[in-house]
Design an enzyme around this catalytic site. Sequence first.
Site, short mmCIF file in Angstrom:
data_model
loop_
_atom_site.label_atom_id
_atom_site.label_comp_id
_atom_site.label_asym_id
_atom_site.label_seq_id
_atom_site.Cartn_x
_atom_site.Cartn_y
_atom_site.Cartn_z
N ASP A 292 31.35 26.17 -13.54
CA ASP A 292 31.60 24.96 -14.35
C ASP A 292 31.47 25.22 -15.86
O ASP A 292 31.92 24.40 -16.66
CB ASP A 292 30.62 23.85 -13.95
N GLU B 82 37.77 17.53 -10.08
CA GLU B 82 37.30 16.72 -8.94
C GLU B 82 36.47 15.52 -9.38
O GLU B 82 36.38 14.52 -8.68
CB GLU B 82 36.52 17.59 -7.93
#
Length: 354
Positions: A135, A230
């Site tokens: 991330d 997402e």
Amino acid sequence: MRIGILTSGGDCPGLNAVIRGFGKYAFENIKNVELIGIADGYGGLIRGECREMKPSDFTGILTLGGTILGTSRQPFKLMTVEDENSVTRLDLMKKNYKKMGLDCLLTLGGAGTHKTAALLSAEGCNVIGLPKTIDNDIWGTDVTFGFHTALDVATECIDRIHTTAASHGRTMLVEIMGNKAGWLTLYAGLAGGADIILLPEIPFSPEKVAKAVAKRADAGKAFSIVAVAEGAMTEKESKMKKKERASARGSDVTITNSLAKYIAENANVETRVVVPGHIQRGGSPSAYDRVLSTQFGAFAGKLASEEKFGVTVAMVGGVVTYNALADIAGKAKLVPKTCQEIETGKSIGISFGD
Ligand code: F6P
């Protein structure tokens, strides 16, 4: 010096390369060093599960994905919750740190791992952290290991979707990992030539997204590529609490699926959803991540040899350095709405749905 090593949270390519860099540095440079592998992240520290590691454990793993130590998610908020005997996980970890005879604990992990590392450090354990996550959202470091490999995978996925989207004249939505931070989607979207990029940090208007798709169709571009994080959300959803958002969207309905339906109905195009999912976290680290991980691991070894504890390794302006755990724990490095990458995207006609 007896040093425990654990890998915690979601895995990513580069964990073994960091372990290797650290182990090789330690055996080369630290006198009478003993390295202890702790199983399954903080789970192994809680249970007291560990094994002595030999120099041979640190060879042949540079290119190996995953983690040879195993990992688990141990939510930070549960660390200080008392069980029926009034014992917390933090108590157990501190007890096992002592029982294992550790002089130092190396924790490879993401944001949650760093919060627990900072807590252990504040409670008197000698901790050195290492910033892992696809991330790329750890505060105080320009880059985390694992990010570049995942970026390569996500980009390859968009590339492959491009040709089939073009052949069929479809709008393809590629859902990319990242619940809170959109770095992976932003970079893969730019690298893969996405027409629309949707990030958790920039709530989007479904109407504007459908209009962007329709505008391309009107201009004779029969296909569109939408890179969706997402954790992306609509402007309306962004005003809701997490639970409220989930129930409004419907159980098991992802943002990508609901948007695909909306686009099909409102832009009069055929849509498909592709979810590369954990493929983005699997397999061998990229060349970039192998170098970064080796640098990070060896640097952590240097910090240990200098008994510099309560810190985590970082890359700042191309230089490997460290930050105090207390300074970075609990902070997230999110995509700034006005960063140059977004400006560049907008300047070449990419829609961010806002
Ligand atoms: O933190 C890395 C990450 O891959 C996120 O991008 C993603 O939201 C999450 O982990 C998925 O977690 P899990 O592997 O537990 O499903």
